[in-house]
Design a protein around this motif. Structure first.
Motif, mmCIF file in Angstrom:
data_model
loop_
_atom_site.group_PDB
_atom_site.id
_atom_site.type_symbol
_atom_site.label_atom_id
_atom_site.label_comp_id
_atom_site.label_asym_id
_atom_site.label_seq_id
_atom_site.Cartn_x
_atom_site.Cartn_y
_atom_site.Cartn_z
ATOM 1 N N ARG A 25 0.864 -1.183 0.000
ATOM 2 C CA ARG A 25 0.000 0.000 0.000
ATOM 3 C C ARG A 25 0.897 1.228 0.000
ATOM 4 N NH1 ARG A 25 -3.071 -0.607 5.288
ATOM 5 N NH2 ARG A 25 -1.213 -1.761 5.834
ATOM 6 N N THR A 26 0.406 2.296 -0.625
ATOM 7 C CA THR A 26 1.171 3.540 -0.643
ATOM 8 C C THR A 26 0.260 4.711 -0.285
ATOM 9 O OG1 THR A 26 0.817 4.223 -2.961
ATOM 10 C CG2 THR A 26 2.577 2.614 -2.541
ATOM 11 N N TRP A 27 0.890 5.752 0.250
ATOM 12 C CA TRP A 27 0.205 6.999 0.575
ATOM 13 C C TRP A 27 1.075 8.133 0.050
ATOM 14 C CZ3 TRP A 27 0.595 2.777 3.568
ATOM 15 C CH2 TRP A 27 -0.577 2.246 4.121
ATOM 16 N N HIS A 28 0.482 9.049 -0.690
ATOM 17 C CA HIS A 28 1.163 10.233 -1.223
ATOM 18 C C HIS A 28 0.398 11.442 -0.707
ATOM 19 C CE1 HIS A 28 3.206 7.506 -4.026
ATOM 20 N NE2 HIS A 28 2.032 6.925 -4.127
ATOM 21 N N ALA A 29 0.998 12.179 0.210
ATOM 22 C CA ALA A 29 0.304 13.302 0.847
ATOM 23 C C ALA A 29 0.686 14.615 0.172
ATOM 24 C CB ALA A 29 0.661 13.355 2.330
ATOM 25 N N TYR A 30 -0.325 15.339 -0.259
ATOM 26 C CA TYR A 30 -0.144 16.646 -0.896
ATOM 27 C C TYR A 30 -0.897 17.681 -0.064
ATOM 28 C CZ TYR A 30 1.258 13.574 -4.702
ATOM 29 O OH TYR A 30 1.877 12.607 -5.443
ATOM 30 N N PRO A 31 -0.261 18.190 1.004
ATOM 31 C CA PRO A 31 -0.973 19.075 1.939
ATOM 32 C C PRO A 31 -1.501 20.367 1.317
ATOM 33 C CG PRO A 31 1.185 18.458 2.807
ATOM 34 C CD PRO A 31 1.081 17.893 1.439
ATOM 35 N N ASN A 32 -0.753 20.968 0.395
ATOM 36 C CA ASN A 32 -1.235 22.222 -0.197
ATOM 37 C C ASN A 32 -2.498 21.999 -1.018
ATOM 38 O OD1 ASN A 32 0.859 23.530 1.014
ATOM 39 N ND2 ASN A 32 2.059 23.814 -0.852
ATOM 40 N N ALA A 33 -2.607 20.847 -1.662
ATOM 41 C CA ALA A 33 -3.799 20.510 -2.439
ATOM 42 C C ALA A 33 -4.892 19.907 -1.553
ATOM 43 C CB ALA A 33 -3.452 19.530 -3.563
ATOM 44 N N GLY A 34 -4.542 19.546 -0.315
ATOM 45 C CA GLY A 34 -5.502 18.913 0.585
ATOM 46 C C GLY A 34 -5.878 17.510 0.144
ATOM 47 N N GLU A 35 -4.921 16.795 -0.500
ATOM 48 C CA GLU A 35 -5.202 15.461 -1.046
ATOM 49 C C GLU A 35 -4.209 14.422 -0.531
ATOM 50 O OE1 GLU A 35 -6.873 16.578 -5.475
ATOM 51 O OE2 GLU A 35 -4.726 16.238 -5.234
ATOM 52 N N VAL A 36 -4.712 13.215 -0.377
ATOM 53 C CA VAL A 36 -3.876 12.045 -0.119
ATOM 54 C C VAL A 36 -4.255 10.999 -1.157
ATOM 55 C CG1 VAL A 36 -3.208 10.243 1.512
ATOM 56 C CG2 VAL A 36 -3.842 12.519 2.359
ATOM 57 N N VAL A 37 -3.274 10.556 -1.937
ATOM 58 C CA VAL A 37 -3.495 9.481 -2.901
ATOM 59 C C VAL A 37 -3.119 8.184 -2.205
ATOM 60 C CG1 VAL A 37 -2.866 8.517 -5.139
ATOM 61 C CG2 VAL A 37 -3.002 11.003 -4.845
ATOM 62 N N VAL A 38 -4.056 7.247 -2.153
ATOM 63 C CA VAL A 38 -3.848 5.964 -1.486
ATOM 64 C C VAL A 38 -3.952 4.874 -2.538
ATOM 65 C CG1 VAL A 38 -4.659 4.408 0.330
ATOM 66 C CG2 VAL A 38 -4.927 6.894 0.610
ATOM 67 N N THR A 39 -2.944 3.996 -2.614
ATOM 68 C CA THR A 39 -2.998 2.884 -3.556
ATOM 69 C C THR A 39 -2.840 1.570 -2.810
ATOM 70 O OG1 THR A 39 -0.614 2.670 -4.089
ATOM 71 C CG2 THR A 39 -1.884 4.357 -5.304
ATOM 72 N N ALA A 40 -3.349 0.511 -3.404
ATOM 73 C CA ALA A 40 -3.182 -0.846 -2.873
ATOM 74 C C ALA A 40 -2.926 -1.772 -4.057
ATOM 75 C CB ALA A 40 -4.421 -1.293 -2.115
ATOM 76 N N SER A 41 -1.914 -2.617 -3.935
ATOM 77 C CA SER A 41 -1.553 -3.544 -5.005
ATOM 78 C C SER A 41 -1.365 -4.932 -4.429
ATOM 79 C CB SER A 41 -0.252 -3.098 -5.682
ATOM 80 O OG SER A 41 -0.373 -1.798 -6.196
ATOM 81 N N HIS A 42 -1.723 -5.927 -5.227
ATOM 82 C CA HIS A 42 -1.565 -7.329 -4.854
ATOM 83 C C HIS A 42 -1.009 -8.059 -6.060
ATOM 84 C CE1 HIS A 42 -4.191 -6.550 -1.400
ATOM 85 N NE2 HIS A 42 -4.894 -5.832 -2.246
ATOM 86 N N LEU A 43 -0.021 -8.897 -5.835
ATOM 87 C CA LEU A 43 0.576 -9.688 -6.909
ATOM 88 C C LEU A 43 0.690 -11.120 -6.434
ATOM 89 C CD1 LEU A 43 1.999 -9.501 -9.740
ATOM 90 C CD2 LEU A 43 4.135 -9.430 -8.452
ATOM 91 N N THR A 44 0.051 -12.052 -7.177
ATOM 92 C CA THR A 44 0.182 -13.449 -6.796
ATOM 93 C C THR A 44 1.633 -13.867 -7.048
ATOM 94 O OG1 THR A 44 -0.525 -14.215 -8.977
ATOM 95 C CG2 THR A 44 -2.225 -14.015 -7.291
ATOM 96 N N ARG A 45 2.134 -14.724 -6.192
ATOM 97 C CA ARG A 45 3.540 -15.104 -6.287
ATOM 98 C C ARG A 45 3.881 -15.751 -7.622
ATOM 99 N NH1 ARG A 45 6.418 -15.675 -1.039
ATOM 100 N NH2 ARG A 45 5.055 -14.753 0.508
ATOM 101 N N ASP A 46 2.963 -16.509 -8.195
ATOM 102 C CA ASP A 46 3.271 -17.137 -9.482
ATOM 103 C C ASP A 46 3.274 -16.126 -10.623
ATOM 104 O OD1 ASP A 46 0.508 -16.742 -9.458
ATOM 105 O OD2 ASP A 46 0.041 -18.710 -10.292
ATOM 106 N N ARG A 47 2.732 -14.937 -10.434
ATOM 107 C CA ARG A 47 2.718 -13.905 -11.461
ATOM 108 C C ARG A 47 4.128 -13.418 -11.764
ATOM 109 N NH1 ARG A 47 3.335 -10.916 -15.174
ATOM 110 N NH2 ARG A 47 2.000 -9.177 -15.757
ATOM 111 N N VAL A 48 4.992 -13.311 -10.748
ATOM 112 C CA VAL A 48 6.375 -12.891 -10.985
ATOM 113 C C VAL A 48 7.051 -13.921 -11.866
ATOM 114 C CG1 VAL A 48 8.603 -12.355 -9.931
ATOM 115 C CG2 VAL A 48 6.502 -11.626 -8.822
ATOM 116 N N ALA A 49 6.840 -15.186 -11.597
ATOM 117 C CA ALA A 49 7.458 -16.247 -12.384
ATOM 118 C C ALA A 49 6.947 -16.276 -13.817
ATOM 119 C CB ALA A 49 7.222 -17.597 -11.729
ATOM 120 N N ASP A 50 5.717 -15.818 -14.037
ATOM 121 C CA ASP A 50 5.141 -15.860 -15.379
ATOM 122 C C ASP A 50 5.375 -14.602 -16.208
ATOM 123 O OD1 ASP A 50 4.116 -18.337 -14.829
ATOM 124 O OD2 ASP A 50 2.137 -17.581 -14.243
ATOM 125 N N SER A 51 5.883 -13.513 -15.606
ATOM 126 C CA SER A 51 5.998 -12.253 -16.345
ATOM 127 C C SER A 51 7.114 -12.262 -17.344
ATOM 128 C CB SER A 51 6.200 -11.102 -15.365
ATOM 129 O OG SER A 51 7.411 -11.265 -14.657
#
Length: 190
Positions: free
Chosen positions: A164-190
């Motif tokens: 998960r990530t958080w990017h805080a932009y206080p002057n804009a009054g925004e926080v961008v929040v991301t969430a990512s999931h990668l199955t372990r076999d996906r790395v092997a298949d890429s």
């Protein structure tokens, strides 16, 4: 280590040795609308980086002056998620993106100065706790504003690696929040 008024305890090393780092670039506020998303952008020079191996997969969390990269590499294949303000990352950050074994979501939250202060406190505790548990995590604090932070927190289960990530932009009054999931076999298949 030092503590700025209203901010977390921070490392004085520009490339994180510990999970909390002061970044070596001055704070320049942007907004969620300027961020882009890519899974194939070139690696950028990080301002702070934390690496760890999770069951044979190297996980690198990298803070950029323009946001983040998370790189998973099993020695044969590599996935590189980039959310940043870069010319080569022109696709808008999607609310949801899915590819075989990989799922990404994002949202923009509005925040008041009090909410930013609480968020920085919570992220400092979370990053410290997850890092102590052996997961690559980092909180970057931009000089010039105690609430201008970017954080990446990772986790793993037998089936997947997530972050998960958080990017805080206080002057804009925004926080961008991301969430990512990668199955372990996906790395092997890429």
């Amino acid at each position: 280590m030092s503590r700025r008024p209203g901010g977390p305890e921070i490392s004085d090393d520009p490339v994180a040795v510990g999970p909390i780092a002061t970044l070596s670039v001055a704070y320049a506020d942007t907004s969620a609308a300027r961020l882009g998303f890519s899974l194939d952008a070139p690696l950028q020079d990080p301002l702070a980086v934390r690496d760890a191996e999770i069951d044979g997969i190297t996980v690198s969390v990298r803070l950029l002056g323009t946001s983040h990269q998370v790189v998973l590499d099993d020695g044969v294949h590599r996935i590189c998620e980039t959310v940043a303000c870069l010319p080569e990352v022109a696709s808008a950050v999607p609310e949801s993106f899915q590819q075989t074994g990989y799922h990404f979501t994002s949202r923009v939250e509005q925040a008041t100065p009090d909410r930013f202060a609480t968020l920085v406190e919570q992220l400092t505790a979370l990053v410290t706790e997850r890092s102590a548990a052996g997961f690559p995590c980092v909180l970057g604090v931009f000089p010039g504003h105690p609430h201008a932070v970017t954080a990446i927190v990772t986790d793993a289960s037998p089936e997947e690696i997530s972050w998960r990530t958080w990017h805080a932009y206080p002057n804009a009054g925004e926080v961008v929040v991301t969430a990512s999931h990668l199955t372990r076999d996906r790395v092997a298949d890429s």
